[in-house]
Design a protein around this motif. Structure first.
Motif, PDB file in Angstrom:
ATOM      1  N   LEU A 177      -1.883   4.033  13.061  1.00 25.42           N
ATOM      2  CA  LEU A 177      -2.960   3.055  12.984  1.00 25.42           C
ATOM      3  C   LEU A 177      -2.768   2.094  11.813  1.00 25.42           C
ATOM      4  CD1 LEU A 177      -6.132   5.200  13.808  1.00 25.42           C
ATOM      5  CD2 LEU A 177      -5.062   3.459  15.243  1.00 25.42           C
ATOM      6  N   ASN A 178      -1.876   2.465  10.892  1.00 25.27           N
ATOM      7  CA  ASN A 178      -1.630   1.618   9.736  1.00 25.27           C
ATOM      8  C   ASN A 178      -0.460   0.672   9.945  1.00 25.27           C
ATOM      9  OD1 ASN A 178      -3.619   2.011   7.885  1.00 25.27           O
ATOM     10  ND2 ASN A 178      -2.318   2.894   6.312  1.00 25.27           N
ATOM     11  N   ASN A 179       0.017   0.559  11.173  1.00 24.11           N
ATOM     12  CA  ASN A 179       1.139  -0.342  11.440  1.00 24.11           C
ATOM     13  C   ASN A 179       0.814  -1.786  11.081  1.00 24.11           C
ATOM     14  OD1 ASN A 179       2.801   1.675  12.326  1.00 24.11           O
ATOM     15  ND2 ASN A 179       2.352   1.394  14.494  1.00 24.11           N
ATOM     16  N   ILE A 180      -0.466  -2.163  11.195  1.00 27.35           N
ATOM     17  CA  ILE A 180      -0.862  -3.549  10.894  1.00 27.35           C
ATOM     18  C   ILE A 180      -0.547  -3.903   9.451  1.00 27.35           C
ATOM     19  CG2 ILE A 180      -2.823  -5.126  10.699  1.00 27.35           C
ATOM     20  CD1 ILE A 180      -4.126  -3.689  13.020  1.00 27.35           C
ATOM     21  N   VAL A 181      -0.960  -3.047   8.520  1.00 25.25           N
ATOM     22  CA  VAL A 181      -0.729  -3.354   7.109  1.00 25.25           C
ATOM     23  C   VAL A 181       0.740  -3.153   6.748  1.00 25.25           C
ATOM     24  CG1 VAL A 181      -1.353  -1.026   6.293  1.00 25.25           C
ATOM     25  CG2 VAL A 181      -1.566  -2.981   4.752  1.00 25.25           C
ATOM     26  N   GLU A 182       1.420  -2.193   7.375  1.00 28.81           N
ATOM     27  CA  GLU A 182       2.830  -1.984   7.086  1.00 28.81           C
ATOM     28  C   GLU A 182       3.667  -3.175   7.545  1.00 28.81           C
ATOM     29  OE1 GLU A 182       3.852   1.721   8.830  1.00 28.81           O
ATOM     30  OE2 GLU A 182       2.746   2.917   7.368  1.00 28.81           O
ATOM     31  N   GLN A 183       3.334  -3.751   8.692  1.00 29.39           N
ATOM     32  CA  GLN A 183       4.021  -4.960   9.143  1.00 29.39           C
ATOM     33  C   GLN A 183       3.718  -6.130   8.221  1.00 29.39           C
ATOM     34  OE1 GLN A 183       6.196  -5.359  11.694  1.00 29.39           O
ATOM     35  NE2 GLN A 183       6.126  -3.182  12.125  1.00 29.39           N
ATOM     36  N   ASP A 184       2.506  -6.150   7.695  1.00 23.25           N
ATOM     37  CA  ASP A 184       2.113  -7.240   6.807  1.00 23.25           C
ATOM     38  C   ASP A 184       2.868  -7.189   5.484  1.00 23.25           C
ATOM     39  OD1 ASP A 184       0.168  -9.498   6.743  1.00 23.25           O
ATOM     40  OD2 ASP A 184      -0.497  -8.502   4.923  1.00 23.25           O
ATOM     41  N   HIS A 185       3.325  -5.993   5.089  1.00 22.68           N
ATOM     42  CA  HIS A 185       4.115  -5.873   3.866  1.00 22.68           C
ATOM     43  C   HIS A 185       5.389  -6.713   3.941  1.00 22.68           C
ATOM     44  CE1 HIS A 185       1.498  -2.955   2.249  1.00 22.68           C
ATOM     45  NE2 HIS A 185       2.020  -1.867   2.769  1.00 22.68           N
ATOM     46  N   ARG A 186       5.927  -6.884   5.147  1.00 21.54           N
ATOM     47  CA  ARG A 186       7.211  -7.572   5.293  1.00 21.54           C
ATOM     48  C   ARG A 186       7.156  -9.005   4.793  1.00 21.54           C
ATOM     49  NH1 ARG A 186       9.532  -5.677  11.242  1.00 21.54           N
ATOM     50  NH2 ARG A 186       9.532  -3.414  10.824  1.00 21.54           N
ATOM     51  N   ARG A 187       6.033  -9.680   5.019  1.00 23.11           N
ATOM     52  CA  ARG A 187       5.891 -11.057   4.535  1.00 23.11           C
ATOM     53  C   ARG A 187       5.999 -11.093   3.014  1.00 23.11           C
ATOM     54  NH1 ARG A 187       0.691 -13.422   7.914  1.00 23.11           N
ATOM     55  NH2 ARG A 187       1.340 -12.738   9.995  1.00 23.11           N
ATOM     56  N   LEU A 188       5.336 -10.146   2.380  1.00 23.31           N
ATOM     57  CA  LEU A 188       5.366 -10.096   0.919  1.00 23.31           C
ATOM     58  C   LEU A 188       6.773  -9.782   0.418  1.00 23.31           C
ATOM     59  CD1 LEU A 188       3.777  -9.983  -1.812  1.00 23.31           C
ATOM     60  CD2 LEU A 188       3.657  -7.525  -1.429  1.00 23.31           C
ATOM     61  N   ILE A 189       7.440  -8.819   1.046  1.00 21.30           N
ATOM     62  CA  ILE A 189       8.781  -8.430   0.613  1.00 21.30           C
ATOM     63  C   ILE A 189       9.744  -9.609   0.719  1.00 21.30           C
ATOM     64  CG2 ILE A 189      10.746  -6.954   1.179  1.00 21.30           C
ATOM     65  CD1 ILE A 189       8.671  -4.813   2.017  1.00 21.30           C
ATOM     66  N   CYS A 190       9.591 -10.433   1.759  1.00 21.83           N
ATOM     67  CA  CYS A 190      10.441 -11.619   1.907  1.00 21.83           C
ATOM     68  C   CYS A 190      10.243 -12.591   0.750  1.00 21.83           C
ATOM     69  CB  CYS A 190      10.141 -12.321   3.231  1.00 21.83           C
ATOM     70  SG  CYS A 190      10.762 -11.446   4.681  1.00 21.83           S
ATOM     71  N   LEU A 191       9.012 -12.689   0.246  1.00 27.16           N
ATOM     72  CA  LEU A 191       8.735 -13.583  -0.878  1.00 27.16           C
ATOM     73  C   LEU A 191       9.258 -13.014  -2.189  1.00 27.16           C
ATOM     74  CD1 LEU A 191       5.050 -14.569   0.000  1.00 27.16           C
ATOM     75  CD2 LEU A 191       7.054 -16.042   0.172  1.00 27.16           C
ATOM     76  N   VAL A 192       9.168 -11.699  -2.332  1.00 25.33           N
ATOM     77  CA  VAL A 192       9.575 -11.058  -3.580  1.00 25.33           C
ATOM     78  C   VAL A 192      11.094 -10.995  -3.718  1.00 25.33           C
ATOM     79  CG1 VAL A 192       9.538  -8.880  -4.870  1.00 25.33           C
ATOM     80  CG2 VAL A 192       7.447  -9.719  -3.781  1.00 25.33           C
ATOM     81  N   ARG A 193      11.803 -10.878  -2.595  1.00 24.46           N
ATOM     82  CA  ARG A 193      13.257 -10.657  -2.635  1.00 24.46           C
ATOM     83  C   ARG A 193      14.020 -11.683  -3.484  1.00 24.46           C
ATOM     84  NH1 ARG A 193      14.133 -10.215   2.565  1.00 24.46           N
ATOM     85  NH2 ARG A 193      13.767  -7.972   2.578  1.00 24.46           N
ATOM     86  N   PRO A 194      13.753 -12.998  -3.376  1.00 22.25           N
ATOM     87  CA  PRO A 194      14.510 -13.960  -4.203  1.00 22.25           C
ATOM     88  C   PRO A 194      14.293 -13.799  -5.703  1.00 22.25           C
ATOM     89  CG  PRO A 194      13.466 -15.084  -2.362  1.00 22.25           C
ATOM     90  CD  PRO A 194      12.893 -13.704  -2.404  1.00 22.25           C
ATOM     91  N   THR A 195      13.218 -13.129  -6.123  1.00 18.35           N
ATOM     92  CA  THR A 195      12.967 -12.948  -7.548  1.00 18.35           C
ATOM     93  C   THR A 195      13.892 -11.914  -8.168  1.00 18.35           C
ATOM     94  OG1 THR A 195      11.326 -11.173  -7.289  1.00 18.35           O
ATOM     95  CG2 THR A 195      10.536 -13.456  -7.153  1.00 18.35           C
ATOM     96  N   LEU A 196      14.490 -11.045  -7.343  1.00 20.68           N
ATOM     97  CA  LEU A 196      15.356  -9.951  -7.818  1.00 20.68           C
ATOM     98  C   LEU A 196      14.610  -9.038  -8.788  1.00 20.68           C
ATOM     99  CD1 LEU A 196      18.667 -11.950  -8.440  1.00 20.68           C
ATOM    100  CD2 LEU A 196      17.961 -10.718  -6.376  1.00 20.68           C
ATOM    101  N   GLY A 197      13.316  -8.885  -8.567  1.00 16.37           N
ATOM    102  CA  GLY A 197      12.504  -8.052  -9.451  1.00 16.37           C
ATOM    103  C   GLY A 197      11.827  -8.888 -10.535  1.00 16.37           C
ATOM    104  N   PHE A 198      10.745  -8.357 -11.073  1.00 16.79           N
ATOM    105  CA  PHE A 198       9.977  -9.064 -12.095  1.00 16.79           C
ATOM    106  C   PHE A 198      10.336  -8.546 -13.481  1.00 16.79           C
ATOM    107  CE2 PHE A 198       7.366  -9.286  -8.248  1.00 16.79           C
ATOM    108  CZ  PHE A 198       7.127 -10.645  -8.177  1.00 16.79           C
ATOM    109  N   GLY A 199      10.221  -9.432 -14.469  1.00 21.14           N
ATOM    110  CA  GLY A 199      10.592  -9.070 -15.827  1.00 21.14           C
ATOM    111  C   GLY A 199       9.516  -8.333 -16.600  1.00 21.14           C
TER     112      GLY A 199
END
Length: 245
Positions: A177-199
């Protein structure tokens, strides 16, 4: 006297005072960084192609200043969420270590709230639930769907005992039932990936606040602002700062 008070209350926004560049340019750069998976150096090159010589470190400072401000100012303009909550956490690398980003959406996939935490325990879950319940666009949920993390039942039970959460709220530990929020994580991960992590933790928190704010705008969570109408979105963000788009 009433008219004088009304006129005095409408003052130009001082958020951009002392900046070398115009408010329109700053908000344009901040919005683009928060909407698309690009790095600060990529955005620097894009601006240079348009004849604007702006260092990537300057763009970083803009994002750190205005991303959390956008997130704070849109809260009063969000549509009301429904009574079903889907809660989950994803991992974000900060200074070489994994931290936990708690996120909640409703049954339609609309973002409710998010919280970055250094720990993944009952206290962190309670902080997140309290934050979500304190927003003007939310109310006590009918159902809360979570994964098998044992911290959630403990947090919900304690909040019910303290009267912070509606006693009839139903906690469901059901992964599919949590597939909705788990799929929504992917959008965020795509945005975070170019940062190579935060300082740093505060850097991550401010940037993630901006990611979340723009995600809510692009999902159509803001009243009278279409999720696909980028022009109206730009105008809305400008109006938050009393700037002409």
């Amino acid at each position: 006297m009433a008219r004088r008070r009304r006129v005095a209350s409408v003052r130009p926004d001082q958020s951009f005072k002392g900046r070398q560049f115009t408010a329109e340019m700053i908000l344009w750069a901040v919005r683009w960084y928060l909407m698309f998976p690009i790095s600060y150096r990529d955005l620097e090159l894009m601006l240079a192609d348009r004849g604007m010589e702006i260092a990537h470190t300057t763009i970083f400072r803009w994002v750190q200043t205005y991303a959390p401000e956008i997130e704070k100012r849109i809260r009063l303009h969000l549509r009301q969420s429904n009574s079903s909550r889907r809660v989950d956490e994803t991992y974000v690398r900060v200074k070489g270590r994994w931290t936990y980003l708690y996120r909640a959406v409703d049954s339609r996939g609309q973002t409710i709230d998010f919280l970055l935490s250094a720990k993944r325990d009952a206290e962190a879950a309670k902080r997140f639930f309290r934050r979500a319940l304190g927003q003007p666009h939310t109310f006590n949920p009918r159902t809360i769907t979570v994964d098998k993390n044992p911290a959630y039942p403990c947090a919900v039970t304690e909040m019910k005992e303290d009267g912070e959460l509606w006693r009839r709220s139903q906690l469901r530990q059901c992964k599919y039932l949590n597939n909705i929020v788990e799929q929504d994580h992917r959008r965020l991960i795509c945005l975070v990936r170019p940062t190579l992590g935060f300082g740093g933790f505060h850097t991550a928190r401010r940037t993630l606040a901006g990611y979340g704010a723009m995600a809510m705008i692009r999902k159509g969570r803001v009243r009278k602002v279409g999720g696909r109408d980028t022009r109206t979105q730009a105008t809305f963000v400008a109006k938050l700062f009393q700037v002409a788009a």
